[in-house]
Design a protein around this motif. Structure first.
Motif, PDB file in Angstrom:
ATOM      1  N   MET A 568       0.787  -1.181  -0.084  1.00 54.46           N
ATOM      2  CA  MET A 568       0.060  -0.107  -0.001  1.00 54.46           C
ATOM      3  C   MET A 568       0.837   1.276  -0.023  1.00 54.46           C
ATOM      4  N   GLY A 569       0.464   2.219  -0.691  1.00 56.64           N
ATOM      5  CA  GLY A 569       1.197   3.336  -0.944  1.00 56.64           C
ATOM      6  C   GLY A 569       2.166   3.537  -2.233  1.00 56.64           C
ATOM      7  N   GLN A 570       2.520   2.425  -2.808  1.00 52.32           N
ATOM      8  CA  GLN A 570       3.220   2.353  -3.737  1.00 52.32           C
ATOM      9  C   GLN A 570       2.396   2.481  -4.957  1.00 52.32           C
ATOM     10  N   GLU A 571       1.071   2.361  -5.019  1.00 54.18           N
ATOM     11  CA  GLU A 571       0.297   2.434  -5.846  1.00 54.18           C
ATOM     12  C   GLU A 571      -0.039   3.616  -6.342  1.00 54.18           C
ATOM     13  N   PHE A 572       0.475   5.004  -5.755  1.00 53.38           N
ATOM     14  CA  PHE A 572       0.198   6.101  -6.109  1.00 53.38           C
ATOM     15  C   PHE A 572       1.616   6.852  -5.657  1.00 53.38           C
ATOM     16  N   ALA A 573       2.684   6.178  -5.722  1.00 54.61           N
ATOM     17  CA  ALA A 573       3.965   6.604  -5.778  1.00 54.61           C
ATOM     18  C   ALA A 573       4.110   7.628  -4.483  1.00 54.61           C
ATOM     19  N   GLN A 574       3.734   7.055  -3.381  1.00 55.42           N
ATOM     20  CA  GLN A 574       4.327   7.794  -2.046  1.00 55.42           C
ATOM     21  C   GLN A 574       5.572   7.956  -1.885  1.00 55.42           C
ATOM     22  N   GLY A 575       5.834   9.125  -1.641  1.00 59.03           N
ATOM     23  CA  GLY A 575       7.432   9.400  -1.641  1.00 59.03           C
ATOM     24  C   GLY A 575       8.076   9.041  -0.259  1.00 59.03           C
ATOM     25  N   ASP A 594      -1.116  20.544  -5.070  1.00 59.12           N
ATOM     26  CA  ASP A 594      -0.624  20.789  -6.714  1.00 59.12           C
ATOM     27  C   ASP A 594      -0.032  19.351  -7.196  1.00 59.12           C
ATOM     28  N   ALA A 595       0.488  18.442  -6.557  1.00 57.98           N
ATOM     29  CA  ALA A 595       1.064  17.442  -7.432  1.00 57.98           C
ATOM     30  C   ALA A 595       0.158  16.146  -7.180  1.00 57.98           C
ATOM     31  N   ALA A 596      -0.969  16.782  -6.916  1.00 64.13           N
ATOM     32  CA  ALA A 596      -1.970  15.360  -6.985  1.00 64.13           C
ATOM     33  C   ALA A 596      -2.107  14.637  -8.071  1.00 64.13           C
ATOM     34  N   PRO A 597      -2.204  15.390  -9.387  1.00 57.32           N
ATOM     35  CA  PRO A 597      -2.149  14.400 -10.656  1.00 57.32           C
ATOM     36  C   PRO A 597      -1.016  13.768 -10.923  1.00 57.32           C
ATOM     37  N   ASP A 598       0.223  14.012 -10.186  1.00 60.16           N
ATOM     38  CA  ASP A 598       1.167  13.143 -10.530  1.00 60.16           C
ATOM     39  C   ASP A 598       1.059  11.731  -9.919  1.00 60.16           C
ATOM     40  N   HIS A 599       0.478  11.775  -8.645  1.00 57.84           N
ATOM     41  CA  HIS A 599       0.040  10.691  -7.813  1.00 57.84           C
ATOM     42  C   HIS A 599      -1.204   9.975  -8.465  1.00 57.84           C
ATOM     43  N   ARG A 600      -2.302  10.641  -9.156  1.00 53.94           N
ATOM     44  CA  ARG A 600      -3.178  10.011  -9.427  1.00 53.94           C
ATOM     45  C   ARG A 600      -2.940   9.440 -10.883  1.00 53.94           C
ATOM     46  N   GLY A 601      -1.901   9.965 -11.415  1.00 56.05           N
ATOM     47  CA  GLY A 601      -1.441   9.252 -12.771  1.00 56.05           C
ATOM     48  C   GLY A 601      -0.950   7.944 -12.493  1.00 56.05           C
ATOM     49  N   VAL A 602      -0.173   7.633 -11.397  1.00 58.43           N
ATOM     50  CA  VAL A 602       0.609   6.355 -11.023  1.00 58.43           C
ATOM     51  C   VAL A 602      -0.623   5.467 -10.732  1.00 58.43           C
ATOM     52  N   GLU A 681      -0.735  -0.668 -29.539  1.00 55.15           N
ATOM     53  CA  GLU A 681      -0.466  -0.568 -28.211  1.00 55.15           C
ATOM     54  C   GLU A 681      -1.860  -0.803 -27.271  1.00 55.15           C
ATOM     55  N   ALA A 682      -1.348  -1.602 -26.221  1.00 53.92           N
ATOM     56  CA  ALA A 682      -2.562  -1.902 -25.146  1.00 53.92           C
ATOM     57  C   ALA A 682      -2.363  -1.096 -24.164  1.00 53.92           C
ATOM     58  N   LEU A 683      -0.982  -0.903 -23.892  1.00 54.33           N
ATOM     59  CA  LEU A 683      -0.767   0.061 -22.553  1.00 54.33           C
ATOM     60  C   LEU A 683       0.724   0.589 -22.748  1.00 54.33           C
ATOM     61  N   ASN A 684       0.728   1.843 -22.361  1.00 56.56           N
ATOM     62  CA  ASN A 684       2.042   2.537 -22.195  1.00 56.56           C
ATOM     63  C   ASN A 684       2.155   3.411 -21.253  1.00 56.56           C
ATOM     64  N   THR A 685       3.251   3.176 -20.368  1.00 57.67           N
ATOM     65  CA  THR A 685       3.224   3.704 -19.211  1.00 57.67           C
ATOM     66  C   THR A 685       3.778   5.413 -19.421  1.00 57.67           C
ATOM     67  N   ASP A 686       4.151   5.644 -20.440  1.00 55.02           N
ATOM     68  CA  ASP A 686       4.231   7.177 -20.940  1.00 55.02           C
ATOM     69  C   ASP A 686       3.081   7.915 -21.303  1.00 55.02           C
ATOM     70  N   SER A 687       1.930   7.240 -21.208  1.00 58.02           N
ATOM     71  CA  SER A 687       0.816   8.052 -21.514  1.00 58.02           C
ATOM     72  C   SER A 687       0.622   9.350 -20.757  1.00 58.02           C
ATOM     73  N   ALA A 688       0.191  10.308 -21.232  1.00 58.78           N
ATOM     74  CA  ALA A 688      -0.359  11.622 -20.681  1.00 58.78           C
ATOM     75  C   ALA A 688      -1.209  11.093 -19.360  1.00 58.78           C
ATOM     76  N   ALA A 689      -2.217  10.163 -19.462  1.00 57.93           N
ATOM     77  CA  ALA A 689      -3.252   9.841 -18.622  1.00 57.93           C
ATOM     78  C   ALA A 689      -2.444   9.422 -17.252  1.00 57.93           C
ATOM     79  N   TYR A 690      -1.341   9.225 -17.303  1.00 53.18           N
ATOM     80  CA  TYR A 690      -0.502   8.458 -16.046  1.00 53.18           C
ATOM     81  C   TYR A 690       0.584   9.665 -15.754  1.00 53.18           C
TER      82      TYR A 690
END
Length: 723
Positions: A568-575, A594-602, A681-690
């Motif tokens: 737990m916590g690693q699913e949203f890149a807890q620092g 401010d950085a919530a989108p970064d964590h929500r992306g992960v 492409e089925a998945l790309n971890t560089d997607s803007a959504a992430y």
């Protein structure tokens, strides 16, 4: 009868009297209760602090004479032992009508005692501990405990003002079990066993088999019975359909007390299934829920092996949580800790005044790393205690899997020991043969008794056959944590990309042994504590690069052969590192941050990884078969690129490509199967959504001469499927 009162009864032998009153008598039922004697039926009762005691027969009081020390006795001119109760009067004038505990036959059967002696009682919790019941027409609780070295054992509790004098237990012979049925003691009563050792020392011990405990730091055991009505029959039937190693298994590891601090089991039953379902994990794994006195041990210092921690609720509350997860389609794995136990003087340590659950040899008893005792796995009753415990959680709590902690520390006699601190086995080797036999018995018993469960070994060495069946000499686990993959892959990721080419083998070496066992890939709590940093903080570079590496790593992990586990916590890149005092940093997902989108992306990536994983049999159906994997590119060290194919049982492929360098690679050429007309492409971890830079391959890619040309995004993993 009743007019002149009972006749005098011959006083106790002084030695018997002393042993009885001091708690050192093995057979109090031979001295107390009712029995035929010359002239009628003799009655003797032990009621400390009582002013008077009468025998009540058909409503008539028959006062007994005081013998001192709380003993009262007399003889009534009767032909047979009647139905009777005791009327106990105290100085303050109150009277209590009670059943005499010493008029009852043992409430434990001969078969139970035989199985306990043999170490084969697979439902031991039904024979030992505190069991509310109706016995000979009277409701109460049967208390029983294994204490073979004790001179005497008594029950003390809130029903006796914690004075055990009134309730000595009887020894049931060579079994080492002591038993007493106490009428009128019901659910909710707190109790302990007052033990007199062979040396005359007297001390209180919590019940090793207690199924409920007080909330720590209080340490009493609590009489309990389950009233939970299960509603997960559909789940239990479905879990037997596919062997675990051939099914999707994506595990979210949780420390229940800190996941959402303050929530009870029943509150967690609302929030946890919803969250886990949303992210698509197939299972949760609970860090130990068994009772433990020190919260900072995270549950790994267990004192109550049969009780879920009372910090979050009752045993039925915990069942409610498991039931809710099952109804949501989520499996439940729990950490199980048979390798050691703490030395708290009120618990298992030197339980009856002698080493009992631990070996008598101090060199074997002490666990050198944790300041704890190890179990004496060569003793049948101790082995039975643990085997039955594994069955108990799976059978009574519907647990779907046991992740067995610290298996390596059990398997080796010299584990963390220097020469002279251990003794070789009978063959002159370092293998602990008793531990091997125990693990084999535990696995075989659990799999036989509870269909559909899985046992998972945390075993960090190259022991041969951890997941091989016991009938071919293996330990019999269903899965094993792949500690080598975890260590090597995290080591690779910690390097700056410019240096990764020198460590390329750390990402490919796992495939040399990938099919030697049935593996789980664990990014567990152990990897994000004690200065190891959280997963995203292990990555080099600035915040963007760290997140990109984090996402790319998860994409690589989910595609690699083996099941997945993420703490737990690693699913949203807890620092920050995890702390049991406050749990995950949920505020990182707050839109006001401010950085919530970064964590929500992960978090979005993890959701999509799980969704695609579950829909793609190529990623899990042949995890344990070499034919389910093929390298496309395993030696591109200069490029920091890895590419491989996964295949399902029908041969349908999925292509995984990882670029662990921070540069875009255009027209990158990869060999692919000839029979696939196009890849998408089925998945790309560089997607803007992430939270990525959105370097993608938007159109289907068609092979030419058995190759495709891709644009590889920086620090990213792509999955490509036929289409």
């Amino acid at each position: 009868m009743g007019a002149g009162g009972p006749a005098a009864f011959a006083p106790l032998d002084p030695a018997d009297r002393e042993r009885l009153l001091s708690g050192a008598h093995h057979d109090p039922h031979a001295l107390l209760g009712a029995r035929p004697v010359a002239g009628g039926i003799a009655f003797r009762a032990l009621r400390p602090y009582a002013r008077a005691v009468s025998v009540v027969i058909d409503g008539m009081r028959n006062p007994l004479a005081s013998e001192g020390g709380g003993l009262f006795s007399g003889v009534l001119p009767l032909d047979a032992i009647p139905a009777y109760t005791l009327l106990v009067s105290y100085a303050e004038g109150d009277e209590h009508k009670v059943h005499d505990p010493y008029r009852f036959l043992p409430a434990l059967g001969d078969l139970d005692l035989h199985l306990i002696r043999e170490g084969r009682h697979e439902e031991l919790w039904k024979a030992l501990g505190a069991e509310p019941m109706t016995h000979e027409g009277v409701t109460g609780t049967r208390f029983s405990v294994w204490a073979p070295n004790a001179q005497g054992v008594r029950v003390a509790g809130d029903f006796s003002s914690w004075d055990g004098t009134a309730f000595p237990m009887r020894s049931l012979g060579s079994s080492g079990v002591w038993e007493l049925f106490l009428p009128g003691v019901d659910e909710g009563a707190r109790y302990k066993f007052e033990i007199t050792s062979r040396h005359g020392d007297r001390f209180l011990k919590a019940d090793p088999m207690a199924r409920r405990t007080e909330v720590p730091p209080a340490t009493a055991s609590i009489v309990t019975a389950s009233h939970h009505e299960w509603d997960d029959a559909e789940w239990l039937a479905r879990r037997t359909e596919t062997p675990v190693h051939e099914a999707p298994l994506s595990v979210y590891e949780v420390h229940l007390a800190s996941w959402r601090p303050g929530l009870t089991y029943r509150q967690l039953a609302v929030e946890l299934p919803a969250y886990v379902n949303d992210l698509g994990f197939t299972h949760v794994e609970f860090m130990p829920v068994t009772e433990h006195p020190f919260g900072g041990s995270w549950g790994y210092q267990v004192t109550g092996f049969y009780a879920p921690t009372a910090r979050l609720g009752t045993p039925d509350d915990f069942k409610f949580l498991v039931d809710a997860l099952h109804r949501a389609g989520i499996g439940v794995i729990m950490d199980w800790v048979p390798a050691h136990f703490p030395k708290d003087d009120w618990a298992l340590a030197r339980f009856d005044g002698e080493p009992l659950y631990e070996p008598g040899d101090a060199r074997r008893a002490e666990h050198p790393d944790w300041g704890t005792y190890e179990f004496d796995l060569g003793r049948t009753e101790v082995r039975n205690f643990l085997v039955a415990n594994a069955v108990y959680w799976c059978q009574e709590f519907h647990i779907d899997g046991l992740r067995v902690d610290a298996v390596a520390s059990m398997l080796y006699l010299d584990y963390s020991r220097d020469s002279g601190q251990w003794t070789p086995n009978v063959h002159g080797g370092r293998d602990d043969l008793d531990a091997v036999a125990f693990l084999q018995e535990m696995n075989a018993t659990v799999y036989r008794r509870v269909p559909g469960v899985v046992t998972i070994a945390e075993e960090s060495t190259a022991w041969d056959g951890v997941t091989r069946p016991t009938d071919t000499g293996g330990l019999g686990f269903g899965l094993k944590w792949n500690m080598g993959w975890m260590h090597d892959s995290l080591g690779y990721m910690a390097h700056e990309p410019v240096h990764r080419k020198f460590h390329h083998h750390e990402m490919t070496f796992s495939m040399v042994y990938a099919y030697s066992e049935n593996y789980v890939l664990p990014i567990s709590h152990d990897e994000v504590v004690h200065g190891k940093q959280s997963l995203v903080s292990k990555m080099p570079g600035d915040w963007w690069q760290q997140r990109a590496d984090h996402r790319a790593y998860l994409g690589f992990m989910w595609a690699h052969p083996g099941k997945q586990l993420l703490f737990m916590g690693q699913e949203f890149a807890q620092g920050a590192e995890w702390s049991e005092s406050h749990g995950p940093d949920w505020w990182l997902l707050d839109p006001a941050y401010d950085a919530a989108p970064d964590h929500r992306g992960v978090q979005n990536l993890v959701r999509d990884l799980n969704t695609l994983y579950r829909r793609t049999p190529a990623l899990w159906q042949r995890d344990t078969q070499p034919a389910g994997f093929r390298w496309v590119l395993g030696d591109a060290a200069e490029d920091n690129v890895f590419a491989f194919l996964r295949f399902d049982s029908e041969g349908a492929p999925l292509l995984a490509v990882s670029n662990f360098s921070p540069v875009v690679r255009h027209d990158y050429r990869l060999g692919v199967p000839d029979d696939i007309p196009a890849w998408r492409e089925a998945l790309n971890t560089d997607s803007a959504a992430y939270g990525g830079s959105d370097v993608t391959n938007p159109d289907p890619v068609k092979p030419e001469d058995g190759h495709i040309r891709l644009t590889l995004p920086p620090l990213a993993t792509m999955w490509l499927a036929p289409g």
